[in-house]
Design a protein around this motif. Structure first.
Motif, PDB file in Angstrom:
ATOM      1  N   UNK A  17      42.520  23.051  55.252  1.00  0.00           N
ATOM      2  CA  UNK A  17      42.280  22.998  56.692  1.00  0.00           C
ATOM      3  C   UNK A  17      41.735  24.302  57.245  1.00  0.00           C
ATOM      4  N   UNK A  18      41.538  25.263  56.370  1.00  0.00           N
ATOM      5  CA  UNK A  18      40.970  26.530  56.808  1.00  0.00           C
ATOM      6  C   UNK A  18      42.005  27.585  57.136  1.00  0.00           C
ATOM      7  N   UNK A  19      43.263  27.355  56.792  1.00  0.00           N
ATOM      8  CA  UNK A  19      44.305  28.349  57.068  1.00  0.00           C
ATOM      9  C   UNK A  19      44.231  29.436  56.009  1.00  0.00           C
ATOM     10  N   UNK A  20      44.271  30.685  56.476  1.00  0.00           N
ATOM     11  CA  UNK A  20      44.210  31.803  55.544  1.00  0.00           C
ATOM     12  C   UNK A  20      45.441  31.837  54.654  1.00  0.00           C
ATOM     13  N   UNK A  21      45.218  32.148  53.376  1.00  0.00           N
ATOM     14  CA  UNK A  21      46.331  32.143  52.433  1.00  0.00           C
ATOM     15  C   UNK A  21      47.334  33.247  52.732  1.00  0.00           C
ATOM     16  N   UNK A  22      46.836  34.390  53.212  1.00  0.00           N
ATOM     17  CA  UNK A  22      47.762  35.489  53.507  1.00  0.00           C
ATOM     18  C   UNK A  22      48.581  35.250  54.772  1.00  0.00           C
ATOM     19  N   UNK A  23      48.263  34.178  55.515  1.00  0.00           N
ATOM     20  CA  UNK A  23      49.036  33.869  56.730  1.00  0.00           C
ATOM     21  C   UNK A  23      50.269  33.040  56.435  1.00  0.00           C
ATOM     22  N   UNK A  26      56.910  33.813  55.975  1.00  0.00           N
ATOM     23  CA  UNK A  26      58.050  33.376  56.785  1.00  0.00           C
ATOM     24  C   UNK A  26      57.893  33.784  58.251  1.00  0.00           C
ATOM     25  N   UNK A  27      57.241  34.924  58.500  1.00  0.00           N
ATOM     26  CA  UNK A  27      57.093  35.400  59.881  1.00  0.00           C
ATOM     27  C   UNK A  27      55.893  34.787  60.581  1.00  0.00           C
ATOM     28  N   UNK A  28      54.895  34.282  59.821  1.00  0.00           N
ATOM     29  CA  UNK A  28      53.670  33.773  60.429  1.00  0.00           C
ATOM     30  C   UNK A  28      53.649  32.266  60.589  1.00  0.00           C
ATOM     31  N   UNK A  29      54.431  31.540  59.782  1.00  0.00           N
ATOM     32  CA  UNK A  29      54.419  30.085  59.815  1.00  0.00           C
ATOM     33  C   UNK A  29      55.747  29.601  60.381  1.00  0.00           C
ATOM     34  N   UNK A  30      55.661  28.674  61.328  1.00  0.00           N
ATOM     35  CA  UNK A  30      56.877  28.058  61.880  1.00  0.00           C
ATOM     36  C   UNK A  30      56.706  26.557  61.864  1.00  0.00           C
ATOM     37  N   UNK A  37      52.958  22.118  62.934  1.00  0.00           N
ATOM     38  CA  UNK A  37      53.075  23.355  62.159  1.00  0.00           C
ATOM     39  C   UNK A  37      52.262  24.407  62.888  1.00  0.00           C
ATOM     40  N   UNK A  38      52.854  25.595  63.092  1.00  0.00           N
ATOM     41  CA  UNK A  38      52.166  26.712  63.744  1.00  0.00           C
ATOM     42  C   UNK A  38      51.902  27.794  62.705  1.00  0.00           C
ATOM     43  N   UNK A  39      50.658  28.265  62.634  1.00  0.00           N
ATOM     44  CA  UNK A  39      50.287  29.356  61.734  1.00  0.00           C
ATOM     45  C   UNK A  39      49.653  30.454  62.570  1.00  0.00           C
ATOM     46  N   UNK A  40      50.217  31.641  62.472  1.00  0.00           N
ATOM     47  CA  UNK A  40      49.725  32.794  63.237  1.00  0.00           C
ATOM     48  C   UNK A  40      48.852  33.643  62.306  1.00  0.00           C
ATOM     49  N   UNK A  41      47.517  33.604  62.499  1.00  0.00           N
ATOM     50  CA  UNK A  41      46.571  34.364  61.695  1.00  0.00           C
ATOM     51  C   UNK A  41      46.289  35.686  62.379  1.00  0.00           C
ATOM     52  N   UNK A  42      46.450  36.762  61.641  1.00  0.00           N
ATOM     53  CA  UNK A  42      46.234  38.104  62.189  1.00  0.00           C
ATOM     54  C   UNK A  42      45.014  38.724  61.534  1.00  0.00           C
ATOM     55  N   UNK A  43      44.473  39.683  62.199  1.00  0.00           N
ATOM     56  CA  UNK A  43      43.275  40.350  61.674  1.00  0.00           C
ATOM     57  C   UNK A  43      42.416  40.830  62.815  1.00  0.00           C
ATOM     58  N   UNK A  44      41.091  40.870  62.541  1.00  0.00           N
ATOM     59  CA  UNK A  44      40.186  41.320  63.597  1.00  0.00           C
ATOM     60  C   UNK A  44      40.203  40.376  64.786  1.00  0.00           C
ATOM     61  N   UNK A  45      40.288  39.091  64.500  1.00  0.00           N
ATOM     62  CA  UNK A  45      40.353  38.085  65.565  1.00  0.00           C
ATOM     63  C   UNK A  45      41.625  37.258  65.370  1.00  0.00           C
ATOM     64  N   UNK A  62      43.755  28.460  68.927  1.00  0.00           N
ATOM     65  CA  UNK A  62      43.753  29.127  70.241  1.00  0.00           C
ATOM     66  C   UNK A  62      43.779  30.635  70.040  1.00  0.00           C
ATOM     67  N   UNK A  63      42.990  31.379  70.820  1.00  0.00           N
ATOM     68  CA  UNK A  63      42.971  32.853  70.692  1.00  0.00           C
ATOM     69  C   UNK A  63      44.199  33.479  71.354  1.00  0.00           C
ATOM     70  N   UNK A  64      45.327  33.281  70.742  1.00  0.00           N
ATOM     71  CA  UNK A  64      46.592  33.783  71.307  1.00  0.00           C
ATOM     72  C   UNK A  64      47.107  34.893  70.404  1.00  0.00           C
ATOM     73  N   UNK A  65      47.387  36.049  70.998  1.00  0.00           N
ATOM     74  CA  UNK A  65      47.990  37.159  70.256  1.00  0.00           C
ATOM     75  C   UNK A  65      49.470  37.188  70.560  1.00  0.00           C
ATOM     76  N   UNK A  66      50.247  36.780  69.593  1.00  0.00           N
ATOM     77  CA  UNK A  66      51.698  36.741  69.771  1.00  0.00           C
ATOM     78  C   UNK A  66      52.368  37.138  68.476  1.00  0.00           C
ATOM     79  N   UNK A  67      53.571  37.661  68.606  1.00  0.00           N
ATOM     80  CA  UNK A  67      54.339  38.031  67.421  1.00  0.00           C
ATOM     81  C   UNK A  67      54.971  36.817  66.764  1.00  0.00           C
TER      82      UNK A  67
END
Length: 1638
Positions: A17-23, A26-30, A37-45, A62-67
């Motif tokens: 589905x295009x989800x980054x493997x490094x994402x 335990x802290x990025x996936x809920x 399923x929520x996946x928080x991808x971090x990086x430049x964007x 969504x372009x959401x920056x959240x911890x």
């Protein structure tokens, strides 16, 4: 190969589905549920990927920056967490993605380490110390604290938090690294918390989950399941699963546990997730390394174990709808092998394989059957049948019935089972197995078709059809044709039809609809089913069997498009059988559309009913649904049938209407009235005329009602004309009476009054004349006078309302109706009495009658109007007796006194006395009256009432200016002065002359004079004001020496006539010199100002005038020489200095000894080079001023004057001169000799210091060099520039201390604390030095600078050096009161101080510390213990204090304290006080104590006191026994002590006959008859006295109440005026003005 009981399948691949493997961490996936399923991808964007498992192919990014982000388990609501830079804690927000709205947000003050949706509407937030709940739906916006984290969860990573469905239990799970000897085995900790009990339990566990179970027939209860794997002593590992019912101890029934079997290769694996399937009752335990354990929830029995992942699983969530779970890992493997990628797995129960697996491989038949029943699973049919047969064969029919009813997938719900239960006979008192079978199914599900019929037959056989109806409505029965037949047999066609339709029996449906007569539905059903019935046959049959149904069928057929049967045919069928009622019903239904083509049928319908049943025809006509019938034919039939009203509606000829309408006896009156509304006005009047001519008496009411109803159409004039033509006054009366309220026509009102009078309705005449506003008053008055009615009240109403009182009075007087005149004046309108009196005077009535009439109303009559009426007729004197009577009665009415004053003025009966002494008359009124007769009397009246305008006008008119002037001066009113001194007053000059010449010279009132002067000033009459003031001030009047007037005279002259000013200055002595002089300067009268200042000794102001305004320095010098005062010389010197006359200025300054402007003198002298005079001046200045500049300039002046001797002498002495600067100036100007002397005097060290570079490093080098050389003063000078830097302070301190220069270091820091840049380090380091080397100075330092010290550092130093008193002070300053108290207790010889100890004691936090303080005082300062206890009284447990004192044996020591706290009525305190009082033998205080405070062991105290050697204490024991109703003990004690009176009183109070008789026998046996008799007499005497006192008090209270009631009764009299006292006075001797007889 057999299928496994748990199926596993890949739901989706996150990487695809295009989800980054490094994402995937335990802290990025809920994953809160199997929905999102929520996946928080971090990086430049950075972005947030939300995957909907129902539509995984379209992830939402969504372009959401959240911890962190977590989706709601049931809805599209997301919670976001982020930290804001610079803000403490986390920012939490909740959004509804569906509505695109923010639901809530909060800036949480603490970091959230873990969070989770614990319910669809509530978030659980876990911080480092506590757990919070945040309710999305709650009104309050902030999270609410739920509980604190347990100690076992410290230093752990929180991995789970859950709440049970009832939200009464919470569980928090965390993990921590393993033990050092086995670090791979992660430790698990769990905190179980009860919200109701607010209690926690700490356990060891890695995963936990909640659910609810119904156990043993009880309601559902909360259950927790948790898994643990812990290392036991000896190296073994304990792995268990626990299932426990939650609740109070002793009230739970479920507590199971089972082993978790880990293979050897998974020795360090541990559970990470637990999910419970409510659908199947299974527990899923998932481990870190991918093991899956499946257990039965109720029994904790192991069901299945497998590995679902080759790599660690880090996330799992429940799938409640499927009864399984969802998990995420990087590499998942099932039975097929390894599946690569970011996989989301779904584990579910394989329903076809689970029960066979448990029964065959696990050989657990009970569990297999339980799973089959619980989840309705296949595979247990054989087991169920075997168990049923075993129970049935064993006679356990009830159990067999319940088993069959609950059999999975209905395996036993067959006809064979039912027949088997039928064969079992019912036991007496027990429910038959068949009913048990049916009842079990009904409570849980629906009966099948077979069961429904069988139960229906059984219930119908018992005549309990209502039960069957309820089951059908509740959906518990399955429809079938047989079940419908049961209801058909019970004649319940509705239910039968519904069942037939549900079961598809169309033939039975038609039969039911026909039987019900529901032909509409039948038609609809036949159309939908395609059937075509024979309607003619059905109709003929129904006419015989069911006429009503036949009518309904005919209606239905007629409504069909292109009816199968003709309407006429169907109508004839009814009429042929003489079914008129049915035919009527049918035709009414058919003809309701009022089709013109059916006119013949409409006529026929009305004819048959008018002939056979006129009432039905009347109803049909009333309905109005038929309009196309033959109306003339119907009209004739209606007339013949006696339906006259219908006939009238159908006739259109006036003659026919007249013929019918006279039958009023057979027509309903209201209908007839309504009929008239359909006629034209002409026809209606003709009909009314016919009615009146036919029978007026009978028809009058109808005529009147018609007239009332249609007045607007017929017009009131024609109705009145009609009634008058027939002389029907009663008709007029009734008609107009109803029309009157809605008419404003004067003629209507007049005719009504006339009709009412002629019909004898006098009360109505009186009412209308009183209430109506529309009748013509003149005509009515004329009519009533001509009618000569016996009751004059109507005429009185008319004349009173329309102001025709004179006519009324004349008429009544001429008719000798004196009683009505009196009644009108006294009762109707006393306000019109003056007009009555005027009319009587015009009619020449007797004065006695008029006077009596006036006196009869007295105070109610308007005196002003009465006087006016009488005055117009020149008979004012006749009112004198009336007025005097009112005055004698205490009247204060101004009108009364006005009239009396007019009479006195008119008769000249000592009017001055009346005008000056009477306080009630209106001055303006009486003054106007007197003005025409005697203006002086008018002025007296005006003056008394302060009628300013009237008095001024009167005096102007009569040239009485002297009187006017005196009045205005005496009046002292600024507004009055303003009006008379205005330009528009043509008499102003005459008034001013009289004011100046007469009024003011005569005036002795300063306020009046002041107001007059202010008025002249405000009117800007300067010349006149001077004239006025000269008259007052200069002519030796009483105001000649007035300070303000003298000021005003001079100031006015300054402004208006400057030539008089000097004369006034010399003649006047009491004016304000400084203020007037300043004003004179402002008006440039400088000579006058100079003379004023000289006269008042203001020499400084005088010379300022000469200098600043006259600019005459010579005259100023002459004046200064003459007065010779320093201030004068100073002013002159300043002026010289401004004019650059430096030498003269210095001379003047020296004469004045003035040093204030030495800077300006130095500057001017330097500019002009006059250094000799400057030196003299500076020598004088330095005697008063200590300024380096003065000394420096003096040295320079000596140098410039080359006075080397004076220079050398000066610089060798004490001075503040800057020699370096002077030397440099001299050197630059070539004055080398003075420069040499100066340089020779300058020290070398100062030269060295002045050349230093201003840097810390240089300062430190110089400072250290000076210290090494012993130059401590210079070292201190350098050190002060170093220690202001906190970083260098400790280096300097250590340098000094290392060389032993403690005193010098202390001196340096003492100087440093006074610096502007002094910091906390200086104060603290000085405190440390005092502690080490000068401890005696430390306390003073702490007290002075406690707020600028580093207290913790000094606390450590004082502890090390054992400075206990100072340590105590520091603890108090640092708010550590417990430690302060501890130091004072431990080191009391040095640290204790009583006042400080009390102050600290009230602030300590720990109660134990306080009690240690009490014990300390008990041991070392017992004399001050009471003082301490009183201070801490509110903070101690008094019972504990008593216990401490009692154990120490020192209760007497704290007696004062115990007595002060006894008000709390505590058991321990009361008993301690009582014990002390017993020891002191203070029986009085003891009795007071036990009487006031009753919280003690009364019987124990009584038992102790009854053995006391003193009799009074034994009496107290008897008293206690009496209070506790121990009458016999009390009597026995009294008899023992021979207190026979007490014994008799106790016996009397007990109301116990037996005790009294025993006491009597005792007296007889003991031979105490005489003593008993005397005691009885005494007792009876005392009781009689007490009774008499009580009775006397009751009688006294009763008398007071009666007096109060009498006073209340008389309160109504207090409002009445008091009668005249003897001698003409007002009031009496009674209270509040009451007559004395009251």
């Amino acid at each position: 190969m057999a299928q496994p009981p748990i199926g596993l399948k890949e739901v989706l691949n996150l990487q695809s589905l295009g989800v980054q493997q490094n994402a995937i961490t335990f802290t990025n996936v809920t994953m809160e549920s199997d929905k999102h399923i929520c996946v928080r991808e971090t990086g430049d964007q950075s972005q947030l990927v939300i995957i909907d498992t129902a539509n995984p192919s379209a992830p939402e990014k969504r372009p959401i920056k959240a911890d962190s982000a977590i989706m709601n388990p049931v809805s599209k609501v997301i919670a976001l967490k982020a930290s804001v830079p610079g803000v403490e804690g986390d920012n939490l927000q909740i959004f509804n993605l569906a509505t695109k709205s923010k639901l809530k947000s909060v800036q949480f003050p603490q970091p959230v380490v873990f969070w989770k949706w614990v319910s669809p509407s509530k978030l659980g937030l876990v911080t480092a110390t506590a757990v919070y709940h945040w309710d999305v739906e709650a009104a309050s916006g902030d999270p609410v604290k739920a509980f604190d984290r347990a100690a076992n969860l410290e230093q752990t990573q929180i991995i789970s938090y859950r709440m049970d469905p009832t939200e009464k239990w919470c569980v928090l799970v965390g993990i921590a690294p393993g033990a050092p000897e086995r670090p791979q085995l992660v430790k698990g900790f769990m905190q179980l918390y009860s919200m109701e009990q607010a209690r926690s339990q700490a356990l060891e566990a890695h995963a936990a989950a909640f659910t609810t179970l119904a156990l043993g027939g009880k309601p559902s209860a909360p259950v927790i399941s948790f898994a643990q794997k812990t290392a036991a002593p000896g190296g073994s590992v304990v792995s268990k699963l626990h299932v426990i019912e939650l609740g109070l101890p002793g009230q739970t029934s479920l507590k199971k546990s089972a082993e978790l079997f880990f293979p050897p290769e998974f020795a360090d694996d541990f559970p990470v997730s637990m999910q419970i399937s409510d659908k199947y009752g299974l527990v899923y335990v998932i481990t870190k390394l991918g093991l899956l354990f499946v257990y039965d929830l109720e029994t904790a029995t192991a069901v299945y174990r497998t590995r679902i992942s080759a790599d660690p699983i880090f996330l799992a969530a429940p799938a409640p709808e499927l009864g399984g779970f969802t998990a995420i890992n990087r590499h998942a493997c099932g039975d097929e092998g390894l599946l690569m990628g970011l996989i989301v797995l779904l584990g579910t129960v394989n329903e076809d394989a689970l029960v066979p697996f448990v029964s065959q491989q696990l050989q657990n038949l009970d569990l297999a059957m339980a799973l089959a029943r619980r989840g309705n699973l296949p595979g247990a049919e054989g087991l169920i049948v075997q168990q049923f047969q075993r129970l049935y064969a064993g006679g356990q029919y009830k159990e067999a019935a319940e088993l069959a009813a609950q059999s999975p997938q209905g395996a036993l719900r067959t006809k064979e089972t039912i027949e088997a239960f039928k064969r079992v006979p019912a036991q007496p008192g027990q429910t038959s197995p068949l009913l048990v079978y049916f009842g079990t199914i009904l409570t849980k599900s629906q009966l099948n078709a077979l069961e429904s019929v069988e139960l229906g037959q059984l219930v119908m056989g018992q005549n309990k059809k209502q039960l069957l109806d309820n089951w059908w409505k509740e959906g518990k029965l399955t429809a079938s044709e047989e079940l419908g037949d049961l209801f058909k047999g019970a004649s319940d066609w509705d239910t039968a039809q519904a069942i037939y339709q549900a079961s598809g029996a169309s033939g039975k449906v038609v039969e039911a609809l026909a039987a019900k007569g529901d032909f509409d539905q039948l038609a609809q059903y036949t159309r939908s089913s395609g059937a075509s019935p024979d309607y003619l046959f059905l109709l003929q049959r129904l006419m015989i069997d069911n006429p009503d149904a036949a009518v309904n069928l005919a209606k239905m057929v007629a409504k069909q498009p292109g009816p199968p049967l003709d309407i006429n045919t169907m109508a004839d069928l009814f009429l042929q059988r003489n079914m008129v009622r049915e035919a009527t019903a049918f035709l009414l239904e058919v003809l309701q559309d009022n089709d013109p083509q059916n006119g013949v049928l409409q006529t026929k319908l009305l004819e048959i009913n008018l002939i056979t049943n006129p009432q039905v025809a009347d109803a049909i006509l009333a309905n109005g649904m038929l309009t196309h019938y033959d109306r003339p034919r119907v009209a004739q039939l209606c007339e013949k049938a006696g339906l006259y009203m219908r006939a009238l509606h159908h006739y259109t000829d006036l003659s026919d209407i007249k013929r019918v309408i006279v039958n009023t006896h057979a027509i309903e009156p209201q209908a007839l009235v309504e009929y008239f509304g359909t006629l034209s006005a002409e026809w209606a009047l003709e009909c009314l005329k016919v009615l009146l001519e036919t029978n007026m008496q009978q028809n009058l009411q109808i005529v009147v009602n018609v007239a009332k109803e249609y007045t607007e159409q017929l017009t009131a004039e024609k109705i009145i004309e009609l009634l008058e033509s027939h002389k029907s006054y009663h008709g007029l009366y009734f008609y107009l009476g109803a029309h009157l309220a809605f008419s404003e026509n004067p003629e209507v009102h007049y005719k009504y009054i006339e009709a009412a009078a002629k019909t004898g309705q006098l009360k109505e005449v009186e009412r209308v004349t009183r209430e109506s506003n529309f009748y013509p008053p003149d005509r009515v008055k004329t009519f009533l006078m001509e009618a000569n009615l016996p009751d004059a009240r109507p005429l009185i109403n008319v004349c009173d309302r329309f102001d025709m009182v004179p006519d009324l009075t004349l008429y009544l007087y001429q008719k000798n109706m004196y009683r009505y005149i009196e009644g009108y004046v006294q009762k109707v309108n006393p306000q019109k009495a003056p007009q009555v009196v005027g009319a009587l005077l015009d009619a020449e009535a007797e004065d006695s009658f008029i006077n009596n009439l006036i006196l009869s109303v007295r105070s109610l009559i308007p005196v002003e109007a009465l006087v006016a009426e009488v005055e117009k007729r020149n008979k004012l004197k006749m009112l004198n007796p009336f007025l005097e009577q009112l005055v004698s009665e205490g009247s204060k009415d101004s009108q009364v006194h006005n009239a009396l004053g007019k009479i006195i003025v008119d008769t000249n009966n000592n009017p001055e006395h009346f005008l000056t002494t009477n306080p009630y008359y209106d001055s303006l009124v009486v003054g106007k009256f007197a003005e025409k007769r005697d203006p002086s009397l008018a002025c007296v009246a005006y003056k008394r009432g302060q009628c300013d305008e009237a008095l001024v006008e009167c005096t102007n008119k009569n040239a009485m200016f002297k009187l006017q002037a005196r009045y205005i001066v005496e009046r002292s009113d600024a507004d009055l002065w303003l009006s008379v001194l205005g330009d528009d007053n043509k008499f102003r000059r005459q008034l001013i002359d009289q004011v100046v010449s007469t009024a003011l010279p005569e005036c002795k009132n300063p306020e009046s004079v002041s107001v007059a002067v202010k008025a002249f000033m405000q009117a800007d009459l300067q010349a006149e004001l001077i004239e006025l003031l000269e008259k007052i001030v200069l002519n030796n009047s009483s105001f000649s020496n007035n300070h303000n007037l003298q000021n005003l005279l001079i100031i006015t002259a300054i402004k208006a006539d400057k030539s008089r000013v000097k004369d006034y200055i010399h003649r006047l002595d009491n004016f304000d010199g400084p203020a007037v002089g300043e004003i004179a300067v402002g008006y440039e009268l400088f000579e006058e100002a100079f003379e004023i200042y000289k006269k008042f000794g203001l020499k400084q102001q005088a010379i300022k005038v000469v200098l600043d305004h006259m600019e005459d320095l010579d005259r100023a010098h002459e004046f200064a020489t003459k007065v010779d005062e320093p201030t004068v010389w100073s002013e002159l010197a300043n002026s010289y200095l401004e004019h650059a006359q430096v030498s003269d200025a210095i001379a003047a300054y020296l004469r004045a000894a003035d040093t204030t402007k030495y800077n300006e003198v130095i500057a001017k002298a330097s500019e002009s080079g006059q250094y000799e005079d400057l030196a003299k001046y500076l020598l004088m200045v330095r005697k008063k001023v200590k300024d380096p500049k003065v000394d420096t300039e003096l040295v320079y002046a000596y140098a410039k004057n080359k006075d080397l001797g004076a220079l050398k002498e000066f610089i060798t002495g004490s001075h503040l001169a800057n020699l370096q600067a002077v030397g440099d100036r001299c050197f630059e100007e070539g004055l080398y000799e003075p420069a040499r002397l100066i340089y020779a005097r300058i020290p070398n060290y100062g030269r060295l210091a002045s050349t230093l570079a201003n840097s810390p490093r240089t300062w430190k080098e110089v400072c250290y060099a000076c210290v090494e050389e012993g130059e401590f003063k210079l070292a201190q000078l350098c050190g002060l520039n170093i220690i202001i830097n906190a970083d260098d302070l400790m280096e300097v301190s250590e340098f000094y201390q290392a060389r032993g220069h403690y005193e010098e270091l202390i001196s340096l820091l003492e100087s440093g604390i006074g610096l502007e840049r002094a910091h906390m380090g200086i104060f603290t380091e000085l405190g440390v030095l005092y502690a080490k080397y000068r401890p005696e100075r430390l306390m003073e330092h702490l007290k002075l600078f406690s707020t600028r010290l580093n207290v913790p550092q000094l606390i450590r130093v004082c502890e090390e050096l054992e400075l206990w008193r100072e340590l105590t002070f520091l603890y108090v300053a640092y708010d550590e009161y417990d430690n302060a108290l501890g130091v004072m207790i431990t080191h009391s010889p040095l640290a204790w101080e009583h006042v400080q100890f009390k102050d600290v004691a009230v602030k300590v936090k720990a109660a134990d510390t306080l009690y240690k303080g009490i014990s300390f005082y008990l041991e070392e300062h017992p004399d001050l213990l009471n003082d301490l206890l009183k201070v801490v009284e509110a903070r101690v447990d008094h019972s504990r204090v008593v216990d401490i004192m009692r154990r120490a044996g020192q209760l007497p020591l704290v007696k004062d304290y115990l007595i002060s706290v006894q008000k709390n009525n505590l058991l321990a305190v009361n008993e301690a006080v009582n014990e002390l009082l017993i020891e002191e033998e203070d029986f009085g205080a003891l009795r007071d104590s036990i009487t006031t405070y009753d919280n003690f062991d009364q019987l124990a105290l009584a038992g102790r006191l009854e053995k006391h050697e003193l009799m009074e204490f034994r009496r107290i024991a008897a008293f206690i026994y009496k209070r506790n109703l121990k009458w016999r003990k009390a009597v026995a004690l009294a008899k023992t002590d021979k207190l026979y009176k007490d014994a008799m009183e106790t016996a009397a109070q007990s109301d116990d006959r037996e005790i009294a008789e025993d006491l009597l026998r005792f007296f007889v046996d003991e031979g105490q008859r005489e003593d008993y008799t005397s005691k009885v007499d005494t007792l009876m005497h005392e009781r009689r006295e007490a009774q008499e006192v009580r009775q006397s008090e009751e009688e006294k209270a009763k008398e007071q109440e009666q007096a109060a009631n009498a006073y209340l009764h008389l309160n109504s009299y207090l409002a009445l005026p008091a009668p005249a006292a003897p001698g003409g006075g007002v009031g009496g001797a009674g209270y509040g003005g009451m007559p004395p007889q009251f």
